[in-house]
Scaffold this motif. Structure first.
Motif, PDB file in Angstrom:
ATOM      1  N   ALA A 268       0.739  -1.222  -0.034  1.00 53.30           N
ATOM      2  CA  ALA A 268       0.025   0.058   0.082  1.00 53.30           C
ATOM      3  C   ALA A 268       0.942   1.386   0.235  1.00 53.30           C
ATOM      4  O   ALA A 268       2.080   1.402   0.708  1.00 53.30           O
ATOM      5  N   THR A 269       0.452   2.354  -0.652  1.00 55.30           N
ATOM      6  CA  THR A 269       1.220   3.588  -0.731  1.00 55.30           C
ATOM      7  C   THR A 269       1.412   3.941   0.713  1.00 55.30           C
ATOM      8  O   THR A 269       2.660   4.648   0.961  1.00 55.30           O
ATOM      9  N   GLY A 270       0.437   4.119   1.803  1.00 55.74           N
ATOM     10  CA  GLY A 270       0.411   4.547   3.205  1.00 55.74           C
ATOM     11  C   GLY A 270      -0.547   4.078   3.904  1.00 55.74           C
ATOM     12  O   GLY A 270      -1.612   3.562   3.621  1.00 55.74           O
ATOM     13  N   VAL A 271      -0.337   4.414   5.145  1.00 53.50           N
ATOM     14  CA  VAL A 271      -1.514   4.245   6.210  1.00 53.50           C
ATOM     15  C   VAL A 271      -1.672   5.666   6.985  1.00 53.50           C
ATOM     16  O   VAL A 271      -0.737   6.247   7.482  1.00 53.50           O
ATOM     17  N   VAL A 272      -2.822   5.983   6.791  1.00 52.72           N
ATOM     18  CA  VAL A 272      -3.121   7.553   7.502  1.00 52.72           C
ATOM     19  C   VAL A 272      -4.066   7.310   8.530  1.00 52.72           C
ATOM     20  O   VAL A 272      -5.098   6.615   8.355  1.00 52.72           O
ATOM     21  N   THR A 273      -3.878   7.930   9.801  1.00 52.85           N
ATOM     22  CA  THR A 273      -4.674   7.710  10.985  1.00 52.85           C
ATOM     23  C   THR A 273      -5.398   9.246  11.062  1.00 52.85           C
ATOM     24  O   THR A 273      -4.738  10.334  10.690  1.00 52.85           O
ATOM     25  N   THR A 274      -6.659   9.385  11.547  1.00 51.53           N
ATOM     26  CA  THR A 274      -7.084  10.618  11.882  1.00 51.53           C
ATOM     27  C   THR A 274      -7.506  10.386  13.358  1.00 51.53           C
ATOM     28  O   THR A 274      -7.516   9.580  14.010  1.00 51.53           O
ATOM     29  N   GLY A 275      -7.730  11.650  14.019  1.00 48.16           N
ATOM     30  CA  GLY A 275      -8.002  11.444  15.525  1.00 48.16           C
ATOM     31  C   GLY A 275      -6.671  11.480  16.601  1.00 48.16           C
ATOM     32  O   GLY A 275      -5.627  12.310  15.887  1.00 48.16           O
ATOM     33  N   THR A 276      -6.666  11.299  17.456  1.00 43.37           N
ATOM     34  CA  THR A 276      -5.809  11.495  18.439  1.00 43.37           C
ATOM     35  C   THR A 276      -4.755  10.449  18.689  1.00 43.37           C
ATOM     36  O   THR A 276      -3.576  10.649  19.181  1.00 43.37           O
ATOM     37  N   LEU A 277      -4.765   9.242  17.957  1.00 45.50           N
ATOM     38  CA  LEU A 277      -3.921   8.163  18.162  1.00 45.50           C
ATOM     39  C   LEU A 277      -2.637   8.391  17.437  1.00 45.50           C
ATOM     40  O   LEU A 277      -2.757   8.940  16.061  1.00 45.50           O
ATOM     41  N   ASP A 278      -1.495   8.422  18.182  1.00 43.97           N
ATOM     42  CA  ASP A 278      -0.184   8.648  17.293  1.00 43.97           C
ATOM     43  C   ASP A 278       0.219   7.205  16.442  1.00 43.97           C
ATOM     44  O   ASP A 278       0.584   6.430  17.200  1.00 43.97           O
ATOM     45  N   PRO A 279       0.486   7.260  15.300  1.00 41.87           N
ATOM     46  CA  PRO A 279       0.686   6.183  14.450  1.00 41.87           C
ATOM     47  C   PRO A 279       2.059   5.620  14.757  1.00 41.87           C
ATOM     48  O   PRO A 279       2.246   4.493  14.492  1.00 41.87           O
ATOM     49  N   TRP A 280       2.935   6.516  15.305  1.00 39.73           N
ATOM     50  CA  TRP A 280       4.302   6.411  15.508  1.00 39.73           C
ATOM     51  C   TRP A 280       4.537   6.058  16.894  1.00 39.73           C
ATOM     52  O   TRP A 280       5.594   5.937  17.446  1.00 39.73           O
ATOM     53  N   HIS A 281       3.477   5.701  17.914  1.00 41.56           N
ATOM     54  CA  HIS A 281       3.756   5.300  19.270  1.00 41.56           C
ATOM     55  C   HIS A 281       4.372   4.154  19.254  1.00 41.56           C
ATOM     56  O   HIS A 281       4.235   3.171  18.414  1.00 41.56           O
ATOM     57  N   PRO A 282       5.109   3.975  20.304  1.00 44.76           N
ATOM     58  CA  PRO A 282       6.071   2.556  20.254  1.00 44.76           C
ATOM     59  C   PRO A 282       5.452   1.485  20.349  1.00 44.76           C
ATOM     60  O   PRO A 282       5.899   0.395  19.725  1.00 44.76           O
ATOM     61  N   THR A 283       4.334   1.254  20.816  1.00 54.01           N
ATOM     62  CA  THR A 283       3.258   0.241  20.874  1.00 54.01           C
ATOM     63  C   THR A 283       2.639  -0.280  19.543  1.00 54.01           C
ATOM     64  O   THR A 283       2.622  -1.198  18.909  1.00 54.01           O
ATOM     65  N   VAL A 284       2.693   0.934  18.795  1.00 52.37           N
ATOM     66  CA  VAL A 284       2.255   0.731  17.176  1.00 52.37           C
ATOM     67  C   VAL A 284       3.497   0.189  16.482  1.00 52.37           C
ATOM     68  O   VAL A 284       3.146  -0.563  15.705  1.00 52.37           O
ATOM     69  N   VAL A 285       4.492   0.874  16.562  1.00 57.92           N
ATOM     70  CA  VAL A 285       5.742   0.441  15.926  1.00 57.92           C
ATOM     71  C   VAL A 285       6.072  -1.059  16.103  1.00 57.92           C
ATOM     72  O   VAL A 285       6.542  -1.817  15.392  1.00 57.92           O
ATOM     73  N   ARG A 286       5.909  -1.316  17.493  1.00 59.39           N
ATOM     74  CA  ARG A 286       6.034  -2.930  17.840  1.00 59.39           C
ATOM     75  C   ARG A 286       5.142  -3.829  17.342  1.00 59.39           C
ATOM     76  O   ARG A 286       5.544  -4.884  16.643  1.00 59.39           O
ATOM     77  N   GLY A 287       3.720  -3.278  17.200  1.00 58.07           N
ATOM     78  CA  GLY A 287       2.693  -4.219  16.467  1.00 58.07           C
ATOM     79  C   GLY A 287       3.064  -4.195  14.790  1.00 58.07           C
ATOM     80  O   GLY A 287       2.666  -5.319  14.371  1.00 58.07           O
ATOM     81  N   GLY A 288       3.541  -3.107  14.515  1.00 62.04           N
ATOM     82  CA  GLY A 288       4.104  -3.154  13.128  1.00 62.04           C
ATOM     83  C   GLY A 288       5.210  -3.853  12.615  1.00 62.04           C
ATOM     84  O   GLY A 288       5.495  -3.721  11.448  1.00 62.04           O
ATOM     85  N   ALA A 289       5.970  -4.262  13.623  1.00 58.56           N
ATOM     86  CA  ALA A 289       7.318  -5.055  13.418  1.00 58.56           C
ATOM     87  C   ALA A 289       8.236  -4.302  12.384  1.00 58.56           C
ATOM     88  O   ALA A 289       8.869  -4.871  11.808  1.00 58.56           O
ATOM     89  N   GLY A 290       8.297  -2.933  12.809  1.00 55.72           N
ATOM     90  CA  GLY A 290       9.309  -2.117  12.149  1.00 55.72           C
ATOM     91  C   GLY A 290       9.019  -1.881  10.767  1.00 55.72           C
ATOM     92  O   GLY A 290       9.757  -1.190   9.987  1.00 55.72           O
ATOM     93  N   LEU A 291       7.786  -2.173  10.190  1.00 54.53           N
ATOM     94  CA  LEU A 291       7.309  -1.962   8.892  1.00 54.53           C
ATOM     95  C   LEU A 291       6.922  -0.386   8.530  1.00 54.53           C
ATOM     96  O   LEU A 291       6.441  -0.157   7.377  1.00 54.53           O
ATOM     97  N   HIS A 292       6.795   0.188   9.634  1.00 53.28           N
ATOM     98  CA  HIS A 292       6.500   1.774   9.235  1.00 53.28           C
ATOM     99  C   HIS A 292       7.514   2.385   8.285  1.00 53.28           C
ATOM    100  O   HIS A 292       7.021   3.297   7.354  1.00 53.28           O
ATOM    101  N   PHE A 293       8.589   1.703   8.132  1.00 54.99           N
ATOM    102  CA  PHE A 293       9.718   2.101   7.166  1.00 54.99           C
ATOM    103  C   PHE A 293       9.408   1.633   5.609  1.00 54.99           C
ATOM    104  O   PHE A 293       9.989   2.114   4.853  1.00 54.99           O
ATOM    105  N   ALA A 294       8.415   0.839   5.641  1.00 56.55           N
ATOM    106  CA  ALA A 294       8.126   0.306   4.330  1.00 56.55           C
ATOM    107  C   ALA A 294       7.254   0.957   3.744  1.00 56.55           C
ATOM    108  O   ALA A 294       6.662   0.623   2.591  1.00 56.55           O
ATOM    109  N   THR A 295       6.361   1.926   4.369  1.00 57.02           N
ATOM    110  CA  THR A 295       5.098   2.498   3.779  1.00 57.02           C
ATOM    111  C   THR A 295       4.926   3.947   4.388  1.00 57.02           C
ATOM    112  O   THR A 295       5.595   4.350   5.450  1.00 57.02           O
ATOM    113  N   ALA A 296       4.091   4.699   3.833  1.00 54.02           N
ATOM    114  CA  ALA A 296       4.418   6.255   4.624  1.00 54.02           C
ATOM    115  C   ALA A 296       3.125   6.339   5.599  1.00 54.02           C
ATOM    116  O   ALA A 296       1.966   5.906   5.214  1.00 54.02           O
ATOM    117  N   VAL A 297       3.490   6.406   6.947  1.00 49.84           N
ATOM    118  CA  VAL A 297       2.794   6.369   7.750  1.00 49.84           C
ATOM    119  C   VAL A 297       2.497   7.914   8.622  1.00 49.84           C
ATOM    120  O   VAL A 297       3.639   8.435   9.088  1.00 49.84           O
TER     121      VAL A 297
END
Length: 254
Positions: free
Chosen positions: A137-166
Motif C-alpha cells: 500500500a502507498t501508506g497508512v493515515v490515521t485521523t484523531g488522537t492516536l499517534d501512529p508512531w507510538h512505540p506500541t504501534v511500531v512494535r505491532g507493525g514489526a518495524g514496517l513503518h519504514f516500508a510505507t508512508a505512515v
C-alpha cells in the motif's frame, strides 16, 4: 547507515526522545531492509542475534553485524520498557513528515492509501501497518488522537513503518482519490473493483465511521459476513479489503 557508537548507552539516552524504538530483532530487520537510518542498536546476546540473521535475514546480516553492540542483560533491560524475547533493540530516525506527505499526495498511485478513522487500539493500528506494508500500500493515515508512531504501534507493525508512508492527518487533509469506506450498510465489496488510487477508510473499533469522513466518502462498501456476527477485527477488515483489491488486479509491489 551511521557507524555504531562505542558508547551505545550514552547514545541511546541522547537519542531516545527523538528516535523511533525498534523493539526486537524483526523490527530492526525490517527497518534496515527498507532503508531506515539506525544510529544505535544493542543486544544482550550478539551471537544469538546474528544467528537469527543468518537464518531469517541473510540479506541484511552484514549490516546488522555492523550495527549491533552487545551490552549486559541488565543494561539492555534498562533501555526498553518491555524486554523483547530476542533481546534486541534499536533506535531509528523517523522519516521526515514532508517526505511521507509527498508520497501520499503523489499521483497517479499504483496502490491504495489506507485510512484508519479515529482508531483507538494501538495494537490494531500496528497490525494494519504491517498488513499495508505487506500488500505494498502507498501508506497508512490515521485521523484523531492516536499517534501512529507510538512505540506500541511500531512494535505491532514489526518495524514496517519504514516500508510505507505512515502519518496522522485531519479528514480534510486526506490524499486525493476516490474514497471507499467500509460500513455494514454499504454495497457488497465483491461486486466492486477497487482502483489502484483508492483511499480505503475504516472506522473506529468503537463507533465506526465519523460523520466528517462519511461526508467525504464516495462509496460505502461492506464485507461479506454471516448473519448474527456483529463485526470483524479492524486488521481483519483491512486484510480482506486489501486482498480483494489485489485479487481483482491490484499488484503487490516486489
Amino acid at each position: 547507515m551511521t557507524d555504531p557508537t562505542p558508547d551505545p548507552v550514552s547514545a541511546w539516552r541522547r537519542l531516545a526522545g527523538t528516535c523511533v524504538l525498534l523493539d526486537g530483532f524483526h523490527a530492526l530487520k525490517h527497518a534496515v531492509r527498507f532503508g531506515a537510518e539506525v544510529p544505535v542498536a544493542v543486544t544482550a546476546d550478539r551471537q544469538a542475534a546474528l544467528a537469527l540473521a543468518d537464518e531469517l535475514a541473510p540479506d541484511v546480516r552484514d549490516t546488522l553485524a555492523g550495527l549491533l553492540i552487545e551490552v549486559p542483560e541488565p543494561t539492555y533491560q534498562g533501555l526498553v520498557p518491555r524486554p523483547h524475547p530476542t533481546a534486541v533493540a534499536a533506535l531509528a530516525v523517523r522519516p521526515p513528515r514532508a517526505a511521507n506527505l509527498e508520497k501520499l499526495a503523489h499521483t497517479p498511485r499504483t496502490a491504495p492509501v489506507v485510512v484508519l478513522d479515529n482508531p483507538r487500539n494501538l495494537g490494531n493500528a500496528g497490525a494494519v501497518i504491517r498488513l499495508a506494508a505487506g500488500f505494498g500500500a502507498t501508506g497508512v493515515v490515521t485521523t484523531g488522537t492516536l499517534d501512529p508512531w507510538h512505540p506500541t504501534v511500531v512494535r505491532g507493525g514489526a518495524g514496517l513503518h519504514f516500508a510505507t508512508a505512515v502519518e496522522r492527518l485531519a479528514v480534510d487533509e486526506l490524499p486525493a482519490g476516490p474514497l471507499f469506506a467500509l460500513d455494514p450498510e454499504g454495497d457488497d465489496i465483491r461486486g466492486v473493483k477497487l482502483p489502484d488510487d483508492a483511499v480505503l477508510a475504516f472506522g473506529s473499533e468503537r463507533s465506526g465511521l465519523s460523520a466528517e469522513l462519511r461526508v467525504r466518502t464516495d462509496h460505502l462498501l461492506s464485507l461479506p459476513m454471516r448473519p448474527q456476527v456483529s463485526s470483524y477485527n479492524l486488521a481483519t477488515s483491512v486484510a480482506m479489503t486489501l486482498y480483494h483489491w489485489s485479487a481483482t488486479g491490484g499488484a503487490i509491489n516486489s
